[in-house]
Write a protein that holds these residues in place. Structure first.
Motif, PDB file in Angstrom:
ATOM      1  N   HIS A 164      -2.816  -1.595  10.329  1.00  0.00           N
ATOM      2  CA  HIS A 164      -2.579   0.050  10.736  1.00  0.00           C
ATOM      3  C   HIS A 164      -2.763   0.741   9.386  1.00  0.00           C
ATOM      4  CE1 HIS A 164      -1.467   2.979  13.524  1.00  0.00           C
ATOM      5  NE2 HIS A 164      -0.828   3.628  12.833  1.00  0.00           N
ATOM      6  N   MET A 165      -1.753   0.395   8.391  1.00  0.00           N
ATOM      7  CA  MET A 165      -1.903   1.168   7.290  1.00  0.00           C
ATOM      8  C   MET A 165      -3.244   0.863   6.447  1.00  0.00           C
ATOM      9  SD  MET A 165       2.053   0.707   5.372  1.00  0.00           S
ATOM     10  CE  MET A 165       2.360  -0.948   5.926  1.00  0.00           C
ATOM     11  N   LEU A 166      -3.771  -0.326   6.477  1.00  0.00           N
ATOM     12  CA  LEU A 166      -5.073  -0.546   5.725  1.00  0.00           C
ATOM     13  C   LEU A 166      -6.133   0.069   6.422  1.00  0.00           C
ATOM     14  CD1 LEU A 166      -6.201  -2.400   3.355  1.00  0.00           C
ATOM     15  CD2 LEU A 166      -6.668  -4.086   5.016  1.00  0.00           C
ATOM     16  N   ASP A 167      -6.214   0.521   7.676  1.00  0.00           N
ATOM     17  CA  ASP A 167      -7.172   1.209   8.235  1.00  0.00           C
ATOM     18  C   ASP A 167      -7.073   2.561   7.976  1.00  0.00           C
ATOM     19  OD1 ASP A 167      -8.193  -1.067   9.078  1.00  0.00           O
ATOM     20  OD2 ASP A 167      -7.367  -1.056  11.167  1.00  0.00           O
ATOM     21  N   GLY A 168      -6.040   3.240   7.497  1.00  0.00           N
ATOM     22  CA  GLY A 168      -6.037   4.619   7.135  1.00  0.00           C
ATOM     23  C   GLY A 168      -4.992   5.468   8.044  1.00  0.00           C
ATOM     24  N   ALA A 174      -0.844   5.557   1.915  1.00  0.00           N
ATOM     25  CA  ALA A 174      -0.568   4.339   2.380  1.00  0.00           C
ATOM     26  C   ALA A 174      -1.862   3.353   2.520  1.00  0.00           C
ATOM     27  CB  ALA A 174      -0.006   4.293   3.637  1.00  0.00           C
ATOM     28  N   GLN A 175      -2.964   3.669   2.700  1.00  0.00           N
ATOM     29  CA  GLN A 175      -4.184   2.900   2.803  1.00  0.00           C
ATOM     30  C   GLN A 175      -4.575   2.473   1.376  1.00  0.00           C
ATOM     31  OE1 GLN A 175      -7.974   4.895   3.821  1.00  0.00           O
ATOM     32  NE2 GLN A 175      -8.626   3.110   4.814  1.00  0.00           N
ATOM     33  N   GLN A 176      -4.167   3.482   0.487  1.00  0.00           N
ATOM     34  CA  GLN A 176      -4.652   3.112  -1.013  1.00  0.00           C
ATOM     35  C   GLN A 176      -3.728   2.130  -1.619  1.00  0.00           C
ATOM     36  OE1 GLN A 176      -7.435   4.325  -3.784  1.00  0.00           O
ATOM     37  NE2 GLN A 176      -6.777   2.308  -3.651  1.00  0.00           N
ATOM     38  N   ALA A 177      -2.592   2.204  -1.130  1.00  0.00           N
ATOM     39  CA  ALA A 177      -1.234   1.398  -1.591  1.00  0.00           C
ATOM     40  C   ALA A 177      -1.496  -0.022  -1.134  1.00  0.00           C
ATOM     41  CB  ALA A 177      -0.060   1.949  -1.419  1.00  0.00           C
ATOM     42  N   MET A 178      -1.974  -0.115   0.103  1.00  0.00           N
ATOM     43  CA  MET A 178      -2.043  -1.248   0.911  1.00  0.00           C
ATOM     44  C   MET A 178      -3.540  -1.947   0.534  1.00  0.00           C
ATOM     45  SD  MET A 178      -1.046  -3.594   3.148  1.00  0.00           S
ATOM     46  CE  MET A 178       0.221  -2.628   3.992  1.00  0.00           C
ATOM     47  N   ARG A 179      -4.479  -1.181   0.077  1.00  0.00           N
ATOM     48  CA  ARG A 179      -5.467  -1.968  -0.484  1.00  0.00           C
ATOM     49  C   ARG A 179      -5.289  -2.523  -2.014  1.00  0.00           C
ATOM     50  NH1 ARG A 179     -10.816  -0.405   0.608  1.00  0.00           N
ATOM     51  NH2 ARG A 179     -11.340  -0.455  -1.537  1.00  0.00           N
ATOM     52  N   ILE A 180      -4.670  -1.892  -2.652  1.00  0.00           N
ATOM     53  CA  ILE A 180      -4.053  -2.745  -3.921  1.00  0.00           C
ATOM     54  C   ILE A 180      -3.130  -3.817  -3.738  1.00  0.00           C
ATOM     55  CG2 ILE A 180      -2.802  -2.218  -6.025  1.00  0.00           C
ATOM     56  CD1 ILE A 180      -3.684   0.962  -5.851  1.00  0.00           C
ATOM     57  N   LEU A 181      -2.196  -3.771  -2.760  1.00  0.00           N
ATOM     58  CA  LEU A 181      -1.503  -4.957  -2.212  1.00  0.00           C
ATOM     59  C   LEU A 181      -2.388  -5.951  -1.874  1.00  0.00           C
ATOM     60  CD1 LEU A 181       1.572  -3.187  -0.232  1.00  0.00           C
ATOM     61  CD2 LEU A 181       1.601  -4.766  -2.566  1.00  0.00           C
ATOM     62  N   LEU A 221      -2.541  12.564  -2.696  1.00  0.00           N
ATOM     63  CA  LEU A 221      -2.912  11.727  -1.414  1.00  0.00           C
ATOM     64  C   LEU A 221      -1.850  11.719  -0.250  1.00  0.00           C
ATOM     65  CD1 LEU A 221      -4.709   8.737  -2.948  1.00  0.00           C
ATOM     66  CD2 LEU A 221      -5.897  10.540  -2.261  1.00  0.00           C
ATOM     67  N   GLY A 222      -0.760  12.416  -0.535  1.00  0.00           N
ATOM     68  CA  GLY A 222       0.408  12.392   0.326  1.00  0.00           C
ATOM     69  C   GLY A 222       1.312  11.248   0.505  1.00  0.00           C
ATOM     70  N   ALA A 223       1.441  10.569  -0.920  1.00  0.00           N
ATOM     71  CA  ALA A 223       2.444   9.289  -0.863  1.00  0.00           C
ATOM     72  C   ALA A 223       3.860   9.570  -0.712  1.00  0.00           C
ATOM     73  CB  ALA A 223       2.141   8.628  -2.229  1.00  0.00           C
ATOM     74  N   ARG A 224       4.625   8.814  -0.039  1.00  0.00           N
ATOM     75  CA  ARG A 224       6.235   8.813   0.364  1.00  0.00           C
ATOM     76  C   ARG A 224       6.697   7.576   0.541  1.00  0.00           C
ATOM     77  NH1 ARG A 224       9.349  13.153  -0.704  1.00  0.00           N
ATOM     78  NH2 ARG A 224      10.674  12.357   0.962  1.00  0.00           N
ATOM     79  N   VAL A 225       7.912   7.374  -0.309  1.00  0.00           N
ATOM     80  CA  VAL A 225       8.452   5.901  -0.131  1.00  0.00           C
ATOM     81  C   VAL A 225       8.899   5.648   1.229  1.00  0.00           C
ATOM     82  CG1 VAL A 225       8.589   5.976  -2.772  1.00  0.00           C
ATOM     83  CG2 VAL A 225      10.458   6.683  -1.180  1.00  0.00           C
ATOM     84  N   ARG A 226       8.980   4.448   1.420  1.00  0.00           N
ATOM     85  CA  ARG A 226       9.403   4.178   2.984  1.00  0.00           C
ATOM     86  C   ARG A 226      10.816   3.452   2.615  1.00  0.00           C
ATOM     87  NH1 ARG A 226       5.004   2.297   6.927  1.00  0.00           N
ATOM     88  NH2 ARG A 226       3.422   3.857   6.459  1.00  0.00           N
TER      89      ARG A 226
END
Length: 568
Positions: A164-168, A174-181, A221-226
């Motif tokens: 879900h995150m990887l698809d944006g 979150a998508q960018q962070a997941m791509r790096i992960l 990009l709108g990043a927020r920690v979870r």
């Protein structure tokens, strides 16, 4: 080179094209504190390749070591065009690999990362020049050829929420962070990601524009920690840097970097000792921490579980709440692979612990050690902090075990067949290596990692209100919680009565002039970590001493290089 070796296949962890002279580093190197981010030159005075320029070179080294911030240094070099043309390792490596992944993913700067077998690595080490393409490496006009393949990604199984995150669907950040992960997990061979309960961000130290560019781009990009996320020491005393004479061209971006992470939900803890904050991680708790000493302490002393996450990956973990299920998250990644027996002399005191950590790291630079010979000692948490911090400067491992002391030494320390012995003579030689320099001292540096309240009290008690020697400075760096505690119990007033400065937010590995006194040329510290990194970071002679040495220097300005009494 044999025909069989010519058919050897390396892994292009980060694929790309590159060409340049081959520079082989005979030992691992920490880019943070070991490479000047403004020039690409090796500044670690203890390294075999001190002074070498890595700019534009195909750099071979067994792996990296030391600070998690090496990823930030590599990104800094990439954005300025002073990066190595490619990095080639003889085995798994995370820190610089992550820096290259971020450079490619977010900024379009490609630095190939290649992983070779030991045989192919040894052969390439003899080359003078090499060319890398997507499908192979050629060196010395074809004398050496190695085919390349990419790291397999099909093993990594993502959950529905991950996809879900990887698809944006949870936003671009979150998508960018997941791509790096995902890229990192794939090169680590992880089969899945794991939930973490908390994170600690190390990339808030301002070594140059790259860290700020990354943080502000993630903010845009709108990043927020979870998950609850603490922050490492920063590069300025956030509230007071202007009054301290710090130049705005440094202080402003350094403060902006800290503020960027706070806006994205991180706590303004600003300490490199997050394990000393209230509510530290518990045994078995999965966390997403960066900062080498913090990772090693969390795994080794607390029994929490975290890989040694590079800078930038730590924030990606905070944004997604997920981390690659690899390394020290797994029992297999926590087992001791080498025993190191320490022949510790009778009467050894707290000064032994940074020395032991430093030498054990050298003796086990690429694997988790089981340290033997210390079971009868009674180390304090500050002793273990010093051990873990010094170990983290010379080893790439995410943890250590101490037989009879650390919580998993019995279950995961095992009984390694291979044993290295650190003798009394080795201890003496190690101390001399780190303690040499002029007897006249200009600056006493306490708090690398950040000093505890007990350490602040010890300095205050030993000085007992006596004034410092003329033209000498004593500076303690500590977290905000410790400074507040020292103020509440009168310790801060006692230190200031002697002329000691206690500074929050920054630490010795991020301090700059003029907070670091302009006149200081010779520094005495009781930190094995800073004794190693300090010369390259400050340009000064930095000597290791006991706490007694530090107090003597504070009062007289002179302490000759000498062994501790228990080593004499």
């Amino acid at each position: 080179m044999s025909s069989a070796l010519r058919q050897d296949i390396g892994i292009a962890v980060v694929p790309g094209d590159a060409a340049g002279p081959v520079i082989t580093l005979g030992e691992p190197l920490s880019f943070w504190g070991g490479v000047d981010p403004s020039s690409g030159r090796v500044i670690d005075v203890h390294h075999l390749s001190h002074g070498a320029s890595l700019v534009g070179a195909i750099v071979l080294m067994p792996t990296s070591r030391g600070s998690c911030s090496g990823s930030g240094v590599l990104l800094e070099l990439a954005l300025s065009g002073k990066n190595p043309a490619a990095l080639v390792f003889a085995g798994p490596e995370d820190t610089l690999t992550l820096g290259a992944i971020v450079a490619s993913e977010m900024f379009g700067r490609r630095i190939p990362i290649i992983r070779l077998s030991e045989e192919a690595f040894a052969a390439l080490s003899s080359a003078t020049e090499a060319t890398i393409t997507l499908d192979g490496m050629v060196a010395d006009g074809g004398r050496i050829r190695v085919a390349l393949t990419t790291a397999a990604q099909e093993v990594l199984q993502l959950s529905a929420a991950d996809r879900h995150m990887l698809d944006g669907n949870d936003g671009i950040a979150a998508q960018q962070a997941m791509r790096i992960l995902v890229a990192m997990a794939s090169q680590q061979g992880a089969r899945a990601l794991v939930d973490v309960t908390r994170a600690h961000v190390d990339g808030c130290i301002y070594a140059g524009p790259a860290n700020l560019v990354f943080a502000e781009k993630m903010g845009e990009l709108g990043a927020r920690v979870r998950v609850p996320t603490t922050m490492n020491a920063i590069s300025v005393d956030h509230a007071n840097w202007r009054h301290q004479g710090v130049a705005p061209e440094f202080g402003e971006p350094a403060a902006r970097l800290a503020d960027a992470y706070v806006r994205m939900g991180c706590q303004a803890s600003f300490t490199c000792a997050p394990y000393a904050l209230p509510d530290p991680p518990g045994f078995g708790e999965a966390i997403g921490w960066s900062e080498s000493n913090a990772v090693i302490f969390a795994n080794s002393v607390l029994g929490a579980r975290t890989a040694k996450h590079p800078d930038f990956l730590d924030f990606c973990i905070a944004v997604t709440g997920r981390a690659p299920l690899a390394g020290a998250f797994l029992d297999e990644g926590r087992r001791a692979r080498r025993a190191v027996r320490v022949e510790l002399p009778e009467g050894a005191d707290s000064a032994a612990w940074p020395l032991i950590g430093y030498l054990v790291g050298l003796a086990s630079s690429d694997r988790i050690p089981l340290i033997r010979g210390l079971a009868r000692t009674q180390p304090t948490r500050d002793d273990l902090k010093a051990l873990c911090a010094a170990f983290g400067t010379t080893s790439a491992a995410a943890m250590l075990h101490v037989e009879g002391i650390t919580p998993e030494a019995d279950s995961l320390g095992g009984n390694p067949e291979e044993e290295v012995v650190i003798t009394r003579e080795d201890l003496a030689a190690g101390w001399r290596k780190l303690s040499g320099g002029p007897p006249e001292v200009d600056l006493v540096a306490i708090g690398s990692p950040h000093a505890s309240l007990d350490e602040c009290r010890a300095v205050a008690e030993r000085l007992d209100g006596r004034p410092l020697a003329a033209a000498l400075s004593v500076i303690i760096t500590a977290g905000r919680e410790v400074v507040a505690g020292a103020q509440a119990d009168g310790t801060l007033a006692r230190l200031r009565a002697s002329g000691v400065d206690i500074i929050p937010d920054l630490c010795w590995c991020s301090i700059t002039r003029p907070v670091f006194p302009e006149r200081a040329k010779v520094v005495l510290t009781n930190s094995g970590k800073y004794a190693h990194y300090g010369p390259g970071l400050s340009g000064c002679a930095v000597r290791l001493g006991t706490l007694d040495d530090c107090i003597e220097a504070a009062l007289t300005g002179i302490v000759p290089a000498r062994l501790p009494a228990w080593l004499s």
